[in-house]
Motif scaffolding. Structure first.
Motif, PDB file in Angstrom:
ATOM      1  N   ARG A  25       0.747  -1.213  -0.040  1.00 22.40           N
ATOM      2  CA  ARG A  25      -0.185   0.019   0.001  1.00 22.40           C
ATOM      3  C   ARG A  25       0.874   1.303  -0.028  1.00 22.40           C
ATOM      4  O   ARG A  25       0.383   2.398  -0.007  1.00 22.40           O
ATOM      5  N   HIS A  26       2.145   1.127  -0.019  1.00 24.65           N
ATOM      6  CA  HIS A  26       2.860   2.295   0.159  1.00 24.65           C
ATOM      7  C   HIS A  26       4.069   2.259  -0.631  1.00 24.65           C
ATOM      8  O   HIS A  26       4.689   0.986  -1.044  1.00 24.65           O
ATOM      9  N   ARG A  27       4.518   3.346  -1.099  1.00 21.20           N
ATOM     10  CA  ARG A  27       5.780   3.304  -1.974  1.00 21.20           C
ATOM     11  C   ARG A  27       6.903   4.631  -1.561  1.00 21.20           C
ATOM     12  O   ARG A  27       6.196   5.592  -0.906  1.00 21.20           O
ATOM     13  N   PRO A  28       8.095   4.536  -2.013  1.00 27.94           N
ATOM     14  CA  PRO A  28       8.957   5.675  -1.650  1.00 27.94           C
ATOM     15  C   PRO A  28       8.323   6.873  -2.291  1.00 27.94           C
ATOM     16  O   PRO A  28       7.617   6.952  -3.257  1.00 27.94           O
ATOM     17  N   GLY A  29       8.514   7.741  -1.254  1.00 29.62           N
ATOM     18  CA  GLY A  29       8.042   9.139  -1.819  1.00 29.62           C
ATOM     19  C   GLY A  29       6.622   9.433  -0.911  1.00 29.62           C
ATOM     20  O   GLY A  29       6.467  10.746  -0.866  1.00 29.62           O
ATOM     21  N   ASP A  30       5.948   8.542  -0.435  1.00 28.93           N
ATOM     22  CA  ASP A  30       4.622   8.783   0.317  1.00 28.93           C
ATOM     23  C   ASP A  30       4.842   9.567   1.442  1.00 28.93           C
ATOM     24  O   ASP A  30       5.853   9.246   2.307  1.00 28.93           O
ATOM     25  N   ARG A  31       4.075  10.691   1.888  1.00 32.12           N
ATOM     26  CA  ARG A  31       4.274  11.431   2.891  1.00 32.12           C
ATOM     27  C   ARG A  31       3.104  10.760   3.995  1.00 32.12           C
ATOM     28  O   ARG A  31       2.032  11.014   3.626  1.00 32.12           O
ATOM     29  N   VAL A  32       3.552  10.329   5.382  1.00 30.54           N
ATOM     30  CA  VAL A  32       2.823   9.628   6.089  1.00 30.54           C
ATOM     31  C   VAL A  32       2.875  10.036   7.417  1.00 30.54           C
ATOM     32  O   VAL A  32       3.974  10.516   7.784  1.00 30.54           O
ATOM     33  N   VAL A  33       1.853   9.724   8.186  1.00 29.78           N
ATOM     34  CA  VAL A  33       1.713   9.896   9.501  1.00 29.78           C
ATOM     35  C   VAL A  33       1.835   8.405  10.076  1.00 29.78           C
ATOM     36  O   VAL A  33       1.071   7.616   9.498  1.00 29.78           O
ATOM     37  N   VAL A  34       2.746   7.994  10.967  1.00 26.15           N
ATOM     38  CA  VAL A  34       2.890   6.472  11.399  1.00 26.15           C
ATOM     39  C   VAL A  34       2.316   6.678  13.000  1.00 26.15           C
ATOM     40  O   VAL A  34       2.629   7.494  13.886  1.00 26.15           O
ATOM     41  N   CYS A  35       1.516   5.465  13.026  1.00 25.97           N
ATOM     42  CA  CYS A  35       0.742   5.418  14.419  1.00 25.97           C
ATOM     43  C   CYS A  35       2.227   5.012  15.534  1.00 25.97           C
ATOM     44  O   CYS A  35       2.994   4.129  15.190  1.00 25.97           O
ATOM     45  N   SER A  36       1.844   5.389  16.374  1.00 22.61           N
ATOM     46  CA  SER A  36       3.156   5.039  17.704  1.00 22.61           C
ATOM     47  C   SER A  36       3.089   3.731  18.155  1.00 22.61           C
ATOM     48  O   SER A  36       3.899   3.414  18.611  1.00 22.61           O
ATOM     49  N   ILE A  37       2.059   3.020  18.172  1.00 22.41           N
ATOM     50  CA  ILE A  37       1.902   1.683  18.202  1.00 22.41           C
ATOM     51  C   ILE A  37       1.732   0.909  17.261  1.00 22.41           C
ATOM     52  O   ILE A  37       1.168   1.076  16.184  1.00 22.41           O
ATOM     53  N   ILE A  38       2.380  -0.124  17.123  1.00 22.61           N
ATOM     54  CA  ILE A  38       2.613  -1.172  16.079  1.00 22.61           C
ATOM     55  C   ILE A  38       1.578  -2.294  16.258  1.00 22.61           C
ATOM     56  O   ILE A  38       1.345  -2.959  17.053  1.00 22.61           O
ATOM     57  N   GLY A  39       1.021  -2.329  14.970  1.00 24.94           N
ATOM     58  CA  GLY A  39      -0.199  -3.454  14.796  1.00 24.94           C
ATOM     59  C   GLY A  39       0.290  -4.220  13.454  1.00 24.94           C
ATOM     60  O   GLY A  39       0.819  -3.947  12.535  1.00 24.94           O
ATOM     61  N   CYS A  40       0.033  -5.458  13.714  1.00 31.50           N
ATOM     62  CA  CYS A  40       0.300  -6.456  12.685  1.00 31.50           C
ATOM     63  C   CYS A  40      -1.006  -6.447  11.514  1.00 31.50           C
ATOM     64  O   CYS A  40      -0.833  -6.858  10.402  1.00 31.50           O
ATOM     65  N   GLY A  41      -1.983  -6.134  12.024  1.00 29.33           N
ATOM     66  CA  GLY A  41      -3.313  -5.720  11.218  1.00 29.33           C
ATOM     67  C   GLY A  41      -4.131  -6.976  10.763  1.00 29.33           C
ATOM     68  O   GLY A  41      -5.250  -7.085  10.216  1.00 29.33           O
ATOM     69  N   ARG A  42      -3.603  -8.322  11.184  1.00 27.72           N
ATOM     70  CA  ARG A  42      -4.169  -9.458  11.126  1.00 27.72           C
ATOM     71  C   ARG A  42      -4.528 -10.573  12.142  1.00 27.72           C
ATOM     72  O   ARG A  42      -5.186 -11.454  11.803  1.00 27.72           O
ATOM     73  N   CYS A  43      -4.039 -10.203  13.391  1.00 31.86           N
ATOM     74  CA  CYS A  43      -4.566 -10.828  14.464  1.00 31.86           C
ATOM     75  C   CYS A  43      -5.752 -10.670  14.847  1.00 31.86           C
ATOM     76  O   CYS A  43      -6.466  -9.672  14.457  1.00 31.86           O
ATOM     77  N   TRP A  44      -6.387 -11.518  15.794  1.00 32.85           N
ATOM     78  CA  TRP A  44      -7.787 -11.365  16.327  1.00 32.85           C
ATOM     79  C   TRP A  44      -8.052  -9.929  16.893  1.00 32.85           C
ATOM     80  O   TRP A  44      -9.001  -9.028  16.627  1.00 32.85           O
ATOM     81  N   ALA A  45      -6.891  -9.175  17.494  1.00 30.65           N
ATOM     82  CA  ALA A  45      -6.950  -7.934  18.432  1.00 30.65           C
ATOM     83  C   ALA A  45      -7.068  -6.925  17.309  1.00 30.65           C
ATOM     84  O   ALA A  45      -7.824  -5.879  17.295  1.00 30.65           O
ATOM     85  N   CYS A  46      -6.194  -6.959  16.280  1.00 31.94           N
ATOM     86  CA  CYS A  46      -6.021  -5.763  15.194  1.00 31.94           C
ATOM     87  C   CYS A  46      -7.260  -5.981  14.274  1.00 31.94           C
ATOM     88  O   CYS A  46      -7.766  -5.055  14.187  1.00 31.94           O
ATOM     89  N   ARG A  47      -7.695  -7.062  14.026  1.00 29.50           N
ATOM     90  CA  ARG A  47      -8.930  -7.527  13.333  1.00 29.50           C
ATOM     91  C   ARG A  47     -10.355  -6.706  14.127  1.00 29.50           C
ATOM     92  O   ARG A  47     -11.189  -6.535  13.373  1.00 29.50           O
ATOM     93  N   HIS A  48     -10.317  -6.849  15.349  1.00 31.32           N
ATOM     94  CA  HIS A  48     -11.282  -6.230  16.116  1.00 31.32           C
ATOM     95  C   HIS A  48     -11.065  -4.634  16.490  1.00 31.32           C
ATOM     96  O   HIS A  48     -11.635  -4.244  17.476  1.00 31.32           O
ATOM     97  N   ASP A  49     -10.116  -4.011  16.072  1.00 31.68           N
ATOM     98  CA  ASP A  49      -9.812  -2.536  16.292  1.00 31.68           C
ATOM     99  C   ASP A  49      -9.117  -2.480  17.488  1.00 31.68           C
ATOM    100  O   ASP A  49      -9.312  -1.357  18.056  1.00 31.68           O
ATOM    101  N   GLU A  50      -8.601  -3.520  18.138  1.00 28.82           N
ATOM    102  CA  GLU A  50      -8.001  -3.254  19.480  1.00 28.82           C
ATOM    103  C   GLU A  50      -6.490  -3.420  19.121  1.00 28.82           C
ATOM    104  O   GLU A  50      -5.776  -4.131  19.561  1.00 28.82           O
ATOM    105  N   TRP A  51      -5.874  -2.117  18.513  1.00 29.78           N
ATOM    106  CA  TRP A  51      -4.628  -2.600  17.826  1.00 29.78           C
ATOM    107  C   TRP A  51      -3.544  -2.472  18.938  1.00 29.78           C
ATOM    108  O   TRP A  51      -2.377  -3.134  18.748  1.00 29.78           O
ATOM    109  N   SER A  52      -3.415  -1.943  20.015  1.00 36.48           N
ATOM    110  CA  SER A  52      -2.583  -1.865  21.071  1.00 36.48           C
ATOM    111  C   SER A  52      -2.661  -3.401  21.717  1.00 36.48           C
ATOM    112  O   SER A  52      -1.474  -3.470  22.443  1.00 36.48           O
TER     113      SER A  52
END
Ligand code: NAD
Ligand code: ZN
Ligand code: ZN
Lengths: 158, 391
Positions: free
Chosen positions: B75-102
């Motif tokens: 979803r990203h390429r060099p050159g993208d101007r981004v804000v990065v969330c301070s907490i790291i999520g994998c996006g695919r575990c049960w917690a991330c899928r249920h929007d409990e990223w921390s």
């Protein structure tokens, strides 16, 4: 003994093992020593249905490579698959304590394999820490921390 | 590259450290263009968060430009101007899928520590100790961002750097406190703490329809800033009995929702500060829960209290009786930023949510130690010091 080692090292890093420390001072009732500690199944839940976790009954990597008994079942609700493992070789009593002190606890390998299997199935990868890319310098508190982290980093509830 | 490193309790210095590299196929390298101080860093600085090593790079609230991506980044390429969330999520575990990223289950490579301390594994956090994954922080020229497809968000055109910056941590944290605290139209909401996080929580409560929002702090400039930019009522806790004042402003009920945005180093004018200070120094308690106690006491019967402030371990004199008998709901969390950042960027773009005013002091990375000294001691009205490594 594991309790004691973790407790002492963690105290040195100011609070890491506050739970155990508090327990040892009688402020929090200490949990009874678990008599089944070395034979309990280590369980983890993978956010994938059972047929994707073990297609055709084949165990996923790296779990398939450790010497462990493994069982699995569908998790309740929408939680995916519960997968359980325990080392075939069980070291109880003094033998178990010595193995842990030497860093040879067979449960550690099973625990790591479960975590990595989960991460691979869910994300396709196992995340590496920037720790591998050290910027930090060796200091005395750092060494104590290393000891404490070495003991607990691979441990945990699982 | 250059980076701001933790060297010991209350000791920071700018050092040369190796450049980061892509370690996983879903990583990116981000050139940091702005990175800000956060109240959470003060807890690291003060030595209240264990598992720091001399030389650790700190900082977790940042924006930048993607300069390199691993082979599995989509979803990203060099050159993208981004804000990065301070907490790291994998996006695919049960917690991330249920929007409990921390609560992510795959983003902390050193999970045993939080597992032992808290009975559960929590997400990795940039620059936040070896218990939270040992990731390097953002007060640096470059940073490695794991699972970048899930943790970096392209900044809409027209949104300035300093506006986007606080969408990394302060704004989603505040939003989460108000939303998961259950703020509903017509509510009265009280917020303890007028730092970046408290101000964002107060603003979020207003945007979620609260009829009255009351923010509490001691620094006149922070109170004035909150009244002006957030547009809510304020209370100076050094000259007022907060609980009595809140009762008087709410028909004797107390606020429906109380958001605590102070954390483990809370202050007070009363005996509590001395009591908790001594116990904390002796390690008989790890955290000073002064604002949490007050929020529980002030909250209306049946109301809810959300703890945004960071706590590490055990507290003393916790008013469990009030919580139980008044039928309160108590919740807390590290922020689930990925759930809110896209919506917040939209609101910022539309002008609903102002954030850049929090950046009271902008400076170079070399001035990092000075920035933290100002932020910690609230000198010269400092609310947030922002470092621009390439300025
Ligand atoms: N949950 C999360 O994900 C998350 C994210 C970011 C920050 N935080 C935490 O939020 C807290 C606030 O962060 P910040 O950046 O705004 O910090 P900050 O230091 O700028 O602000 C804290 C404010 O609390 C005030 N305060 C102290 N004691 C008080 C009391 N008894 N009553 C009312 N106010 C009091 C201080 O005067 C100060 O203005 C910190 O604990 C930080 O660690 C949590
Ligand atoms: Zn923060
Ligand atoms: Zn996750």
């Amino acid at each position: 003994m594991k309790r004691l080692v973790a407790g002492a090292a963690a105290l040195a890093v100011a609070g890491l093992g506050m739970a155990r420390w508090a327990a040892s001072r009688g402020r929090v009732p200490a949990a009874a020593k678990d008599p089944l500690e070395s034979s309990r199944w280590l369980g983890i839940t993978i956010n994938r249905p059972p047929d994707e976790v073990a297609p055709g009954g084949h165990l996923p990597e790296p779990l398939s490579r450790v010497d462990a008994e493994v069982r699995m079942n569908r998790a309740p609700g929408d939680r995916g698959t519960e997968i359980y493992a325990r080392p075939r070789e069980q070291r109880a009593g003094a033998d178990g304590v010595l193995a842990r002190l030497r860093g040879e606890d067979p449960r550690t390998g099973v625990r790591t394999a479960l975590r990595e299997t989960k991460s691979l199935l869910e994300t396709g990868d196992v995340l590496r820490s920037d720790e591998e890319f050290e910027t930090t310098r060796p200091t005395l508190p750092g060494k104590v921390l290393d000891m404490a982290l070495g003991r607990v980093a691979e441990g945990g509830r699982l | 590259m250059k980076a701001l490193c933790w060297e010991g309790v209350n000791e920071l210095s700018v050092e040369q450290v190796p450049d980061p590299a892509i370690l996983n196929a879903q990583d990116a390298i981000v050139k940091v263009t702005a990175s800000t101080t956060c109240g959470s860093d003060l807890h690291l600085l003060g030595g209240y968060i264990p598992a720091m090593r001399a030389g650790d790079v700190i900082g977790h609230e940042f924006i930048g430009e993607i300069v390199d991506v691993g082979p599995e980044v989509n979803r990203h390429r060099p050159g993208d101007r981004v804000v990065v969330c301070s907490i790291i999520g994998c996006g695919r575990c049960w917690a991330c899928r249920h929007d409990e990223w921390s609560l992510c289950e795959n983003s902390n490579p050193t999970p045993g520590v939080t597992d032992l301390m808290w009975g559960g594994t929590t997400a990795g956090i940039f620059g936040y100790s070896h218990a939270m994954g040992g990731f390097r922080g953002s007060h640096a020229e470059y940073i490695r961002v794991p699972f970048v497809d899930y943790n970096a968000f392209t900044i809409p055109e027209g949104v300035s750097d300093l506006d986007a910056l606080f969408a990394s941590d302060a704004a989603p944290t505040g939003w989460m406190g108000a939303e998961l605290g259950g703020v509903r139209p017509g509510d009265v909401v009280a917020v303890w703490g007028c730092g970046g996080v408290g101000q964002m929580a107060a603003r979020a409560a207003m945007l979620l329809g609260a009829e009255r929002v009351i923010a509490i702090d001691r620094y006149p400039e922070r109170l004035a800033m909150t009244a002006r930019h957030v547009g809510c009522e304020v209370i100076d806790y050094t000259s007022t009995d907060v609980t009595a004042e809140l009762r008087e402003r709410t028909g004797g009920r107390g606020p429906d929702v109380c958001v605590e945005a102070v954390g483990m180093e809370a202050d007070s004018t009363g005996i509590q500060r001395v009591y908790d200070g001594i116990k904390q120094q002796l390690r008989l308690e790890q955290d000073r829960p002064i604002a949490v106690r007050e929020a529980i006491h002030a909250c209306r019967k049946g109301g809810s209290v959300f703890v945004l402030g960071v706590f590490a371990g055990f507290v003393d004199k916790f008013p469990l009786g009030a919580l139980m008998n008044k039928g309160l709901t108590l919740r807390g969390a590290q922020q689930h930023g990925q759930r809110y950042i896209p919506k917040l960027l939209d609101r910022i773009a539309k002008g609903d949510l102002k954030t850049s005013y929090l950046a009271t002091h902008t400076m170079t990375l070399d001035e990092g130690p000075k920035g933290y000294d100002m932020f910690k001691h609230k000198k010269d009205g400092c609310v947030r010091a922002v470092f621009r490594p390439w300025a």
